[in-house]
Write an enzyme that holds these catalytic residues in place. Structure first.
Site, mmCIF file in Angstrom:
data_model
loop_
_atom_site.group_PDB
_atom_site.id
_atom_site.type_symbol
_atom_site.label_atom_id
_atom_site.label_comp_id
_atom_site.label_asym_id
_atom_site.label_seq_id
_atom_site.Cartn_x
_atom_site.Cartn_y
_atom_site.Cartn_z
ATOM 1 N N GLY A 67 17.192 -10.688 48.471
ATOM 2 C CA GLY A 67 18.113 -9.590 48.224
ATOM 3 C C GLY A 67 17.533 -8.420 47.467
ATOM 4 O O GLY A 67 16.688 -8.572 46.599
ATOM 5 N N SER A 68 17.982 -7.269 47.862
ATOM 6 C CA SER A 68 17.719 -6.031 47.149
ATOM 7 C C SER A 68 18.737 -5.025 47.645
ATOM 8 O O SER A 68 19.011 -4.940 48.838
ATOM 9 C CB SER A 68 16.315 -5.505 47.428
ATOM 10 O OG SER A 68 16.209 -4.182 46.944
ATOM 11 N N SER A 69 19.287 -4.267 46.738
ATOM 12 C CA SER A 69 20.268 -3.261 47.134
ATOM 13 C C SER A 69 19.630 -2.145 47.943
ATOM 14 O O SER A 69 20.322 -1.344 48.562
ATOM 15 C CB SER A 69 20.981 -2.696 45.907
ATOM 16 O OG SER A 69 20.047 -2.094 45.037
ATOM 17 N N SER A 70 18.304 -2.085 47.986
ATOM 18 C CA SER A 70 17.604 -1.060 48.767
ATOM 19 C C SER A 70 17.299 -1.502 50.189
ATOM 20 O O SER A 70 16.818 -0.699 50.985
ATOM 21 C CB SER A 70 16.287 -0.689 48.079
ATOM 22 O OG SER A 70 16.550 -0.171 46.793
ATOM 23 N N ALA A 71 17.573 -2.751 50.526
ATOM 24 C CA ALA A 71 17.272 -3.259 51.865
ATOM 25 C C ALA A 71 17.968 -2.443 52.941
ATOM 26 O O ALA A 71 17.389 -2.167 53.994
ATOM 27 C CB ALA A 71 17.661 -4.733 51.970
#
Length: 146
Positions: free
Chosen positions: A67-71
């Site tokens: 997970g990453s909010s930038s994905a």
């Protein structure tokens, strides 16, 4: 082994255009942020088993995401740059990642379909060309000589 031409049905997560390409079956989870170069479509994480492979134009089988909010931004950039997979096949929905496809579609960009298919079935596509229809049917055939 999956019989040639015999489709499996995946659940459509994000509607998009049907896609055909070499199956790229990832053997480890991937982070799109920092793990995939949005300009080239290359797996850029040197720790990933498929480091250096290009995802552009493939049917990308993803067992899990890191997970990453930038994905979502990276996936949206891949679409914009013409470096996105022809289709995405995920084991589990990743709302943040899929948001990139949704936003790209809202911007009227051509977006690939994203479907859900249990990761235990992904390996069956390895070494084949895969096709994912807009309604989630996933079929395969042996790669054609190039």
């Amino acid at each position: 082994m999956l019989a040639e031409g015999r489709p499996m049905h995946g659940e459509v997560l994000v509607a998009g255009r049907a896609g055909t390409g070499d199956a790229l079956v990832l053997t480890a989870p991937i982070s799109f942020w920092g793990g995939v170069d949005p300009k080239s479509g290359r797996i850029a994480d040197p720790r990933h088993p498929q480091f250096g492979k290009h995802i552009a134009g493939t049917v990308l089988f993803v067992p899990a995401t890191v997970g990453s909010s930038s994905a979502s931004a990276v996936l949206m950039e891949l679409v914009h740059n013409g470096r996105a997979p022809a289709a995405l096949v995920l084991d589990k929905p990743d709302a943040i990642l899929l948001l990139g496809l949704i936003v790209a579609r809202e911007m009227d960009w051509q977006t690939p379909v994203a479907v859900k298919l249990d990761a235990t079935l992904h390996r069956q596509f390895d070494g084949h060309e895969a096709a994912v229809s807009a309604n989630g049917l996933i079929s395969t055939r042996n790669r054609q000589p190039r």
